[in-house]
Design a protein around this motif. Structure first.
Motif, PDB file in Angstrom:
ATOM      1  N   LYS A 583       0.933  -1.122  -0.161  1.00 25.58           N
ATOM      2  CA  LYS A 583       0.055  -0.013   0.043  1.00 25.58           C
ATOM      3  C   LYS A 583       0.845   1.218   0.008  1.00 25.58           C
ATOM      4  CE  LYS A 583      -4.004  -2.088   2.253  1.00 25.58           C
ATOM      5  NZ  LYS A 583      -4.764  -1.992   3.315  1.00 25.58           N
ATOM      6  N   ASP A 584       0.200   2.287  -0.068  1.00 26.62           N
ATOM      7  CA  ASP A 584       1.081   3.720  -0.174  1.00 26.62           C
ATOM      8  C   ASP A 584       1.872   3.856   1.047  1.00 26.62           C
ATOM      9  OD1 ASP A 584      -0.180   4.059  -2.658  1.00 26.62           O
ATOM     10  OD2 ASP A 584      -1.818   5.455  -1.992  1.00 26.62           O
ATOM     11  N   GLY A 585       1.104   3.440   2.214  1.00 28.97           N
ATOM     12  CA  GLY A 585       1.795   3.805   3.488  1.00 28.97           C
ATOM     13  C   GLY A 585       3.269   3.113   3.477  1.00 28.97           C
ATOM     14  N   THR A 586       3.126   1.659   3.110  1.00 25.15           N
ATOM     15  CA  THR A 586       4.285   0.852   2.947  1.00 25.15           C
ATOM     16  C   THR A 586       5.364   1.550   2.261  1.00 25.15           C
ATOM     17  OG1 THR A 586       2.820  -0.837   3.634  1.00 25.15           O
ATOM     18  CG2 THR A 586       5.270  -1.279   2.740  1.00 25.15           C
ATOM     19  N   LYS A 587       4.853   1.793   0.957  1.00 29.08           N
ATOM     20  CA  LYS A 587       5.909   2.560   0.017  1.00 29.08           C
ATOM     21  C   LYS A 587       6.544   3.653   0.494  1.00 29.08           C
ATOM     22  CE  LYS A 587       6.092  -0.341  -3.770  1.00 29.08           C
ATOM     23  NZ  LYS A 587       7.298  -0.819  -4.041  1.00 29.08           N
ATOM     24  N   ALA A 588       5.843   4.513   1.183  1.00 29.46           N
ATOM     25  CA  ALA A 588       6.368   5.823   1.830  1.00 29.46           C
ATOM     26  C   ALA A 588       7.428   5.342   2.811  1.00 29.46           C
ATOM     27  CB  ALA A 588       5.095   6.587   2.374  1.00 29.46           C
ATOM     28  N   GLU A 589       7.122   4.340   3.657  1.00 26.34           N
ATOM     29  CA  GLU A 589       8.073   4.020   4.506  1.00 26.34           C
ATOM     30  C   GLU A 589       9.515   3.288   4.047  1.00 26.34           C
ATOM     31  OE1 GLU A 589       6.505   1.600   7.424  1.00 26.34           O
ATOM     32  OE2 GLU A 589       8.490   1.082   8.516  1.00 26.34           O
ATOM     33  N   ASN A 590       9.237   2.591   2.932  1.00 28.39           N
ATOM     34  CA  ASN A 590      10.357   1.919   2.212  1.00 28.39           C
ATOM     35  C   ASN A 590      11.202   2.763   1.618  1.00 28.39           C
ATOM     36  OD1 ASN A 590       9.328  -0.460   3.252  1.00 28.39           O
ATOM     37  ND2 ASN A 590       8.544  -1.070   1.407  1.00 28.39           N
ATOM     38  N   LEU A 634       8.537  16.231   7.773  1.00 29.47           N
ATOM     39  CA  LEU A 634       7.550  15.876   8.707  1.00 29.47           C
ATOM     40  C   LEU A 634       8.240  15.579   9.886  1.00 29.47           C
ATOM     41  CD1 LEU A 634       4.965  14.517   9.606  1.00 29.47           C
ATOM     42  CD2 LEU A 634       5.466  12.473   8.530  1.00 29.47           C
ATOM     43  N   VAL A 635       7.896  15.923  10.849  1.00 26.99           N
ATOM     44  CA  VAL A 635       8.479  15.715  12.358  1.00 26.99           C
ATOM     45  C   VAL A 635       7.784  14.425  13.185  1.00 26.99           C
ATOM     46  CG1 VAL A 635       9.323  16.509  14.538  1.00 26.99           C
ATOM     47  CG2 VAL A 635       9.252  18.104  12.519  1.00 26.99           C
ATOM     48  N   LEU A 636       8.806  13.363  13.412  1.00 26.07           N
ATOM     49  CA  LEU A 636       8.055  12.390  14.181  1.00 26.07           C
ATOM     50  C   LEU A 636       8.926  11.567  14.996  1.00 26.07           C
ATOM     51  CD1 LEU A 636       9.863   9.907  12.282  1.00 26.07           C
ATOM     52  CD2 LEU A 636       8.103  10.356  10.481  1.00 26.07           C
ATOM     53  N   THR A 637       8.791  10.627  15.628  1.00 23.08           N
ATOM     54  CA  THR A 637       9.570   9.776  16.483  1.00 23.08           C
ATOM     55  C   THR A 637       9.652   8.396  16.255  1.00 23.08           C
ATOM     56  OG1 THR A 637       7.929   9.441  18.169  1.00 23.08           O
ATOM     57  CG2 THR A 637       8.863  11.178  18.530  1.00 23.08           C
ATOM     58  N   ASP A 638      10.478   7.598  16.848  1.00 21.68           N
ATOM     59  CA  ASP A 638      10.576   6.338  16.395  1.00 21.68           C
ATOM     60  C   ASP A 638       9.216   5.477  16.648  1.00 21.68           C
ATOM     61  OD1 ASP A 638      13.083   6.227  15.514  1.00 21.68           O
ATOM     62  OD2 ASP A 638      14.079   5.974  17.602  1.00 21.68           O
ATOM     63  N   ALA A 639       8.564   5.878  17.705  1.00 21.28           N
ATOM     64  CA  ALA A 639       7.224   5.259  17.935  1.00 21.28           C
ATOM     65  C   ALA A 639       6.257   5.577  16.912  1.00 21.28           C
ATOM     66  CB  ALA A 639       6.853   5.782  19.450  1.00 21.28           C
ATOM     67  N   SER A 640       5.896   6.806  16.367  1.00 23.41           N
ATOM     68  CA  SER A 640       5.150   7.159  15.638  1.00 23.41           C
ATOM     69  C   SER A 640       5.506   7.173  14.204  1.00 23.41           C
ATOM     70  CB  SER A 640       4.606   8.749  15.973  1.00 23.41           C
ATOM     71  OG  SER A 640       5.628   9.555  15.867  1.00 23.41           O
ATOM     72  N   LYS A 641       6.535   6.750  13.961  1.00 23.96           N
ATOM     73  CA  LYS A 641       6.891   6.682  12.489  1.00 23.96           C
ATOM     74  C   LYS A 641       6.143   6.099  11.587  1.00 23.96           C
ATOM     75  CE  LYS A 641      11.220   5.255   9.607  1.00 23.96           C
ATOM     76  NZ  LYS A 641      12.529   4.629   9.811  1.00 23.96           N
ATOM     77  N   ASN A 642       5.806   4.782  11.557  1.00 24.00           N
ATOM     78  CA  ASN A 642       5.118   4.355  10.681  1.00 24.00           C
ATOM     79  C   ASN A 642       3.579   4.798  10.501  1.00 24.00           C
ATOM     80  OD1 ASN A 642       7.023   2.413  10.361  1.00 24.00           O
ATOM     81  ND2 ASN A 642       6.368   0.663  11.861  1.00 24.00           N
ATOM     82  N   PHE A 663       9.956  15.982  -0.383  1.00 22.66           N
ATOM     83  CA  PHE A 663       9.535  15.489   1.053  1.00 22.66           C
ATOM     84  C   PHE A 663      10.512  14.595   1.775  1.00 22.66           C
ATOM     85  CE2 PHE A 663       6.271  15.748  -2.354  1.00 22.66           C
ATOM     86  CZ  PHE A 663       5.249  16.470  -1.650  1.00 22.66           C
ATOM     87  N   SER A 664      10.582  14.940   3.121  1.00 24.31           N
ATOM     88  CA  SER A 664      11.561  14.510   3.904  1.00 24.31           C
ATOM     89  C   SER A 664      10.913  14.444   5.246  1.00 24.31           C
ATOM     90  CB  SER A 664      12.702  15.335   4.101  1.00 24.31           C
ATOM     91  OG  SER A 664      13.535  15.487   2.940  1.00 24.31           O
ATOM     92  N   PHE A 665      11.651  13.647   6.164  1.00 26.90           N
ATOM     93  CA  PHE A 665      11.030  13.348   7.648  1.00 26.90           C
ATOM     94  C   PHE A 665      12.260  13.599   8.379  1.00 26.90           C
ATOM     95  CE2 PHE A 665      12.205   9.116   6.844  1.00 26.90           C
ATOM     96  CZ  PHE A 665      12.833   8.642   7.733  1.00 26.90           C
ATOM     97  N   LEU A 666      11.860  14.249   9.617  1.00 27.58           N
ATOM     98  CA  LEU A 666      12.987  14.607  10.631  1.00 27.58           C
ATOM     99  C   LEU A 666      12.516  13.547  12.039  1.00 27.58           C
ATOM    100  CD1 LEU A 666      15.527  16.183  11.427  1.00 27.58           C
ATOM    101  CD2 LEU A 666      13.723  17.622  12.615  1.00 27.58           C
ATOM    102  N   LEU A 766      -4.631   6.337  17.992  1.00 25.59           N
ATOM    103  CA  LEU A 766      -5.851   7.129  17.080  1.00 25.59           C
ATOM    104  C   LEU A 766      -5.493   8.552  16.990  1.00 25.59           C
ATOM    105  CD1 LEU A 766      -8.460   6.738  15.700  1.00 25.59           C
ATOM    106  CD2 LEU A 766      -9.719   7.138  17.846  1.00 25.59           C
ATOM    107  N   GLN A 767      -4.944   9.212  18.252  1.00 29.17           N
ATOM    108  CA  GLN A 767      -4.639  10.451  18.280  1.00 29.17           C
ATOM    109  C   GLN A 767      -3.409  10.764  17.379  1.00 29.17           C
ATOM    110  OE1 GLN A 767      -3.878  11.040  22.343  1.00 29.17           O
ATOM    111  NE2 GLN A 767      -6.121  11.497  22.921  1.00 29.17           N
ATOM    112  N   ILE A 768      -2.265  10.098  17.381  1.00 31.69           N
ATOM    113  CA  ILE A 768      -1.253  10.236  16.423  1.00 31.69           C
ATOM    114  C   ILE A 768      -2.006  10.143  14.939  1.00 31.69           C
ATOM    115  CG2 ILE A 768       0.733   9.330  15.662  1.00 31.69           C
ATOM    116  CD1 ILE A 768       1.398   8.337  18.336  1.00 31.69           C
ATOM    117  N   HIS A 769      -2.687   9.191  14.398  1.00 37.42           N
ATOM    118  CA  HIS A 769      -3.319   9.013  13.368  1.00 37.42           C
ATOM    119  C   HIS A 769      -3.847  10.405  12.763  1.00 37.42           C
ATOM    120  CE1 HIS A 769      -4.360   7.292   9.521  1.00 37.42           C
ATOM    121  NE2 HIS A 769      -5.600   7.591   9.940  1.00 37.42           N
TER     122      HIS A 769
END
Length: 805
Positions: A583-590, A634-642, A663-666, A766-769
């Motif tokens: 899916k799109d989310g998996t591709k974005a992570e890869n 995008l600012v994220l953490t290890d826990a909220s990355k996926n 597009f990048s993430f920090l 749910l809140q993070i999403h």
């Protein structure tokens, strides 16, 4: 030696005084003294004449020659010795510009192959000057040298634009491009003179453009070398590319004319030709002559009167034209010209002469430009048939029949034509108009307010000004009866005595052009002529002059071909990479873990490529980002990355078609210090959580923040997350300003301590999403340029990008 010569002079003088009369003696003395001066004249040096050294280069010699030639040209320098000096300068340059002649002079002191330049030791100076004069033959400002006056035909830019171009729609122009320094122009001068005399007598316009004085006009014509000869017809310029000969120039003028001016007529197509008068609304002219080719004089006349007359040519030497010659009793010993109007069985006028001159033809055609009762098909014809009143004695009245083109009106139309044929009044012109084709005019003249076509009617009118004002009077309804003719005759007689019977006045509208439908055909013919001209220019132009055009064409083809090839290879590589594996989310992570490219992908791809902002990609993705490009981080953490990457990819997917967005993430767990330092630079940073009671005692949570970073202009736009889902043990502000790049406060952080239960984890997930729910709206405002911008003095240094321990 000088003493002996002086004694000789004395002896001659004494003998002249003793034996000759006083005037003859004076002439003899002057002759001897001049001979002594010529004899004593030293040999001239071309280096001294030009004022250059023997080591001077060809460029220096050429530069000096141009300056001296311009200074001593007899047309500009009125000094009596200017002509002689100019020839010396030219002869010197001829020697020094030729390496072989220059070497010959340096070795032997000779000015040419046979004798030195200062040949006074070997003969009379007059002989040498005569040779130079005949060789150069410059058109100096003296009656002796100006044997052919080009000044009569000299053109200026304004004269060309205002006079020549409009007149070229009636006759072609032959123009010569020359200059004061044109040596090759001398060779074509006799031919040009002869051709001009012939062409001018035929009606061809002649012009001469001096490049030295009319550079603007020469550039406008596209003439970049001398001598050049060109033709102008219908405002278009055509260059002559062949050897300058009388026959070639004559053929060139003939080729300038349109090919469909004159139709060849025989016994087979004579009726078809003559019967077309009604369709074309023109008289038809037939020329009978013995020569097989149409005479150029006749073609030029046909071009001049192409808007008024239709032309045909009958070759009397063909057996297929015998019946025509017999029918009209044509004399075979002289050219004969016939003009036919409405009656095709009998010519309306005839002219016959062995030496058919242009003036005779012009007068003949001017007197037969219109039919006896032509149809008004456009405004131009109306203006010529019914001119505006200028003086009382020059009044022109128009008798206009308003009728239709159906068969039921043919009898009345024919009766009107027969009435017009019997008219002998010069002040009255007859014409007819089809009501269906000229409805606005007919409604005014018939005072008919209904759109229904009324019965035929005759109107007498007189135009008073060019704006359209006219006086008129409807005479009678017209069906062609004798009563109608009698009524019209009486009205014309009354009009001759009392012009005030025209009691109605109106502003006439402009007539419709009934031949406008033929524009497509004329456009096709014009396109064909233009393509033929382009092909002719390509075949005959100097390739050196064509190089810029060819270079431009090949450059455009190369760029087009290269673009197609690159696009083809790009599409093929994209097809291989667009096979979906997840899916799109998996591709974005890869993509975030394995790619370091910052270029955005087209929207047709089903994934978003996101690059992690690290100390390795920091320079390329931010500090040295190209002008006009922005990096969406995008600012994220290890826990909220996926969770955040999947949501981020869905929100920004529709914007990936822009080539200026990256597009990048920090990872906040690694680079929290850089984030704190960056936000310290921005204004209103302390207002981010100013309403938080514990804001000063606890660490800020930037999870879900999105930064739009412009590396070149050093500013950022800020997106603060807002929770829009269900209210589960936490409250989130839904203020609209939370998504407006830091304009208002955000209360999206979780105020409660984390819990280890499954329910608490599901609530947190749910809140993070939902933190990025309004990112799409924020991206739209970013593209519109309506978001607030926070400028910073400099991007935080690399020392701020350190992992937290």
């Amino acid at each position: 030696m000088n003493g002996d010569r002086s004694s000789d002079v004395l002896k001659v003088t004494v003998m002249a005084r003793s034996k000759l009369s006083l005037p003859l003696a004076i002439v003899a003395v002057l002759h001897v003294l001049l001979a002594g001066l010529v004899y004593a004249e030293p040999e001239m040096d071309p280096y001294k004449i030009l004022g250059v050294t023997k080591r001077a280069s060809q460029a220096e010699i050429k530069k000096v020659y141009k300056r001296l030639a311009k200074e001593w040209h007899p047309d500009k320098n009125k000094d009596p010795g200017a002509e002689d000096m100019f020839i010396k300068i030219t002869k010197s340059y001829e020697i020094l510009s030729n390496e072989e002649k220059r070497a010959n002079y340096d070795r032997y002191g000779q000015m040419d192959d046979t004798q030195p330049y200062g040949n006074a030791h070997y003969g009379h100076r007059h002989d040498s000057f005569y040779f130079d004069e005949s060789f150069f033959n410059f058109p100096f400002n003296s009656k002796n040298h100006r044997d052919f006056a080009d000044s009569k035909y000299t053109l200026h830019f304004n004269q060309y634009v205002n006079d020549v171009v409009p007149d070229s729609y009636k006759r072609p122009y032959l123009i010569k491009i020359t200059s004061d320094w044109c040596f090759s122009c001398i060779h074509i001068e006799p031919v040009w003179k002869e051709v001009v005399q012939e062409m001018e007598s035929l009606g061809v316009g002649v012009g001469v453009v001096d490049v030295g004085y009319e550079r603007r006009l020469a550039n406008h014509l596209g003439a970049h070398r001398t001598p050049s000869i060109l033709g102008v017809i219908n405002g278009k310029v055509t260059f002559f590319h062949y050897a300058v000969a009388k026959e070639h120039l004559r053929q060139f003028v003939e080729d300038l004319l349109p090919q469909r001016l004159v139709e060849r007529v025989t016994d087979k197509n004579d009726l078809q030709f003559l019967n077309s008068w009604h369709e074309l609304n023109k008289p038809h002219v037939l020329l009978f002559d013995q020569v097989p080719a149409v005479p150029l004089l006749y073609k030029l006349a046909a071009f001049a009167y192409k808007d008024y007359l239709q032309f045909g040519y009958v070759d009397q030497g063909l057996s297929e034209t015998a019946n025509l010659q017999k029918q009209f009793n044509i004399n075979t010993y002289a050219p004969t010209m016939l003009v036919f109007k409405e009656n095709i069985d009998k010519p309306a006028d005839i002219i016959q002469a062995k030496g058919m001159k242009k003036q005779i033809i012009d007068e003949f055609m001017s007197n037969n430009k219109f039919l006896l009762a032509p149809r008004l098909v456009n405004q131009k014809l109306f203006d010529e048939l019914c001119p505006v009143k200028q003086f009382h004695r020059r009044r022109k009245y128009c008798v206009l029949l308003i009728t239709g083109d159906e068969e039921i009106f043919s009898f009345g139309n024919q009766a009107f034509l027969s009435f017009a044929s019997a008219n002998t009044r010069e002040v009255v012109r007859f014409a007819y108009v089809y009501q269906r084709l000229q409805q606005p005019l007919c409604d005014i003249l018939t005072q008919n307010k209904d759109t229904v076509q009324s019965q035929p009617q005759v109107v007498i009118l007189e135009r008073r000004n060019a704006a359209g004002k006219a006086f008129f009077k409807p005479v009678t309804a017209w069906n062609g009866s004798e009563e109608d003719k009698q009524c019209l005759q009486e009205e014309l007689e009354r009009l001759q005595k009392d012009p005030s019977i025209l009691i109605h006045d109106a502003m006439l509208p402009e007539l419709n052009n009934e031949f406008a439908s033929m524009f497509v055909i004329r456009w096709i013919y014009a396109s064909y002529d233009y393509l033929s001209e382009v092909i002719d220019d390509i075949l005959h132009n100097n390739w050196r002059e064509m190089m810029p055009l060819l270079s431009l064409i090949f450059s455009a083809l190369f760029i087009l071909f290269g673009t197609v090839v690159i696009q083809a290879f790009s599409d093929s590589s994209d097809d291989k990479q667009t096979k979906p594996k997840a899916k799109d989310g998996t591709k974005a992570e890869n993509g975030s873990s394995g790619s370091s490219s910052t270029s955005s992908r087209p929207p047709k791809k089903n994934f978003v490529e996101v690059t992690e902002l690290t100390d390795i990609t920091y320079l390329s993705n931010l500090v040295k980002l190209r002008p006009g490009h922005m990096n969406i981080v995008l600012v994220l953490t290890d826990a909220s990355k996926n969770i955040l990457l999947s949501k981020f990819a869905k929100e920004v997917y529709s914007f990936t078609g822009s080539l200026t967005l990256h597009f990048s993430f920090l990872n906040l767990d690694k680079h929290s210090e850089w984030m704190n330092t960056l936000l310290e630079y921005t204004q209103d940073t302390m207002q981010i959580d100013a309403d938080d009671d514990e804001g000063a005692n606890r660490k800020m949570d930037y999870t879900g923040y999105v930064l739009a970073l412009n590396g070149h202009k050093k500013y950022l736009c800020l997106f603060k997350p807002v929770y829009t889902g269900e209210d589960l043990d936490s409250k989130s502000s839904e203020d609209e300003g939370a998504a407006s790049c830091g304009r208002s406060r955000s209360s999206s952080r979780d105020d409660h301590p984390p819990r280890k239960s499954n329910r608490a984890r599901s609530i947190s997930t749910l809140q993070i999403h939902h933190k990025l729910d309004r990112l799409g709206l924020w991206m739209e405002r970013l593209m519109e340029g309506t978001l607030p911008r926070y400028y910073i003095p400099a991007w935080p240094g690399l020392d701020k990008i350190t992992p937290n321990k």
